[in-house]
Design an enzyme around this catalytic site. Structure first.
Site, PDB file in Angstrom:
ATOM      1  N   LEU A 157       0.835  -1.197   0.000  1.00 51.72           N
ATOM      2  CA  LEU A 157       0.000   0.000   0.000  1.00 51.72           C
ATOM      3  C   LEU A 157       0.869   1.246   0.000  1.00 51.72           C
ATOM      4  CD1 LEU A 157      -2.675  -1.117   2.632  1.00 51.72           C
ATOM      5  CD2 LEU A 157      -2.557  -1.620   0.174  1.00 51.72           C
ATOM      6  N   ASP A 160       6.968   3.328  -2.109  1.00 52.75           N
ATOM      7  CA  ASP A 160       7.806   4.400  -2.630  1.00 52.75           C
ATOM      8  C   ASP A 160       7.786   4.343  -4.156  1.00 52.75           C
ATOM      9  OD1 ASP A 160       9.818   6.174  -3.354  1.00 52.75           O
ATOM     10  OD2 ASP A 160      11.165   5.555  -1.738  1.00 52.75           O
ATOM     11  N   SER A 235      -4.778   3.063   6.307  1.00 48.79           N
ATOM     12  CA  SER A 235      -3.377   3.434   6.529  1.00 48.79           C
ATOM     13  C   SER A 235      -3.258   4.945   6.643  1.00 48.79           C
ATOM     14  CB  SER A 235      -2.500   2.933   5.377  1.00 48.79           C
ATOM     15  OG  SER A 235      -2.756   3.661   4.191  1.00 48.79           O
TER      16      SER A 235
END
Length: 256
Positions: A157, A160, A235
């Site tokens: 999720l 980078d 998140s």
């Protein structure tokens, strides 16, 4: 048994001054401002990690005190950040063991402390005994932790994006690593990806669809998955995208 995350060794080497990390008087949870670190870490750098030689050497009981004989970790949140989605997994699937893996030392420290605080707060119910976090480099050491076909679900999720072309090889979705993921993911298991960067989303879809061991779920299948709604803002990174009214790009793949 070997240590699983290498946190103590790295913290000793950093030689940073001792800083109090107070918990919130309201929630009893650690406060993120005391664990701040740069947004990303170089996965190719020669970080010092204490990692097991083989999955059989992992001391899972040190992370899951209530683990049953023969019980295995089923879900892996790769690059779990501050642990928001990991906590959600623990709540949604109390019978499953979920692990968060994070390369940044302060961030992984925060998640470990957060889980410990949640366990203390819910001591009467035994909640959150099914989640844990360890610091490691998932691009290098995943096969050291999981046996063939062990995982039911893997989550990537908001990884980078590594925007520069020269750094695309550092992206956590690439052909070589997809074969490793296929090794530890059971047949029929699911690999979830979510990003707010369209270019990275296209990269992920292209590489996943080119790999012979994955097929993409249809939009109908993805929307029917009870986890899908949680991917958008459980998140911390996902919640930030929602606050900023950014785009989300979802793709879920089945292991063939």
């Amino acid at each position: 048994m070997v240590a699983t995350g290498g946190q103590a060794q790295d913290q000793g080497q950093n030689q940073e001054p001792d800083v109090l990390n107070p918990t919130s008087a309201v929630t009893g949870l650690p406060q993120k401002r005391y664990y701040r670190q740069r947004a990303h870490s170089n996965p190719i750098a020669d970080h010092s990690f204490d990692y097991p030689a083989r999955p059989e050497d992992v001391d899972w009981r040190s992370m899951y005190p209530g683990i049953q004989q023969g019980q295995q970790v089923s879900f892996a949140d790769i690059g779990c950040g501050y642990g928001g989605f990991l906590v959600t997994l623990g709540e949604m699937f109390p019978e499953k063991l979920s692990i968060g893996m994070e390369i940044r030392v302060k961030v992984s420290d925060y998640v470990v402390d957060r889980i410990a605080a949640l366990r203390r707060r819910c001591a009467d119910t035994g909640a959150y005994q099914n989640i844990a976090c360890l610091r490691t480099n998932a691009m290098k050491y995943l096969p050291n932790y999981f046996v063939k076909g062990q995982l039911e679900k893997m989550f990537f999720l908001y990884p980078d994006p590594h925007f520069k072309r020269a750094k695309h090889k550092w992206r956590i979705i690439n052909q070589a690593l997809l074969s490793e993921y296929a090794y530890i993911l059971r047949k029929g298991g699911l690999l979830y990806t979510m990003t707010d960067v369209e270019d990275l989303h296209k990269w992920i879809v292209t590489h996943m669809e080119e790999h012979p061991l994955y097929e993409r779920l249809t939009e109908e299948e993805a929307n029917a998955d009870p986890i899908t709604p949680k991917l958008y803002q459980s998140s911390e990174e996902g919640a930030k995208v929602v606050r900023n009214k950014g785009d989300h790009f979802l793709a879920i793949f089945r292991r063939l």
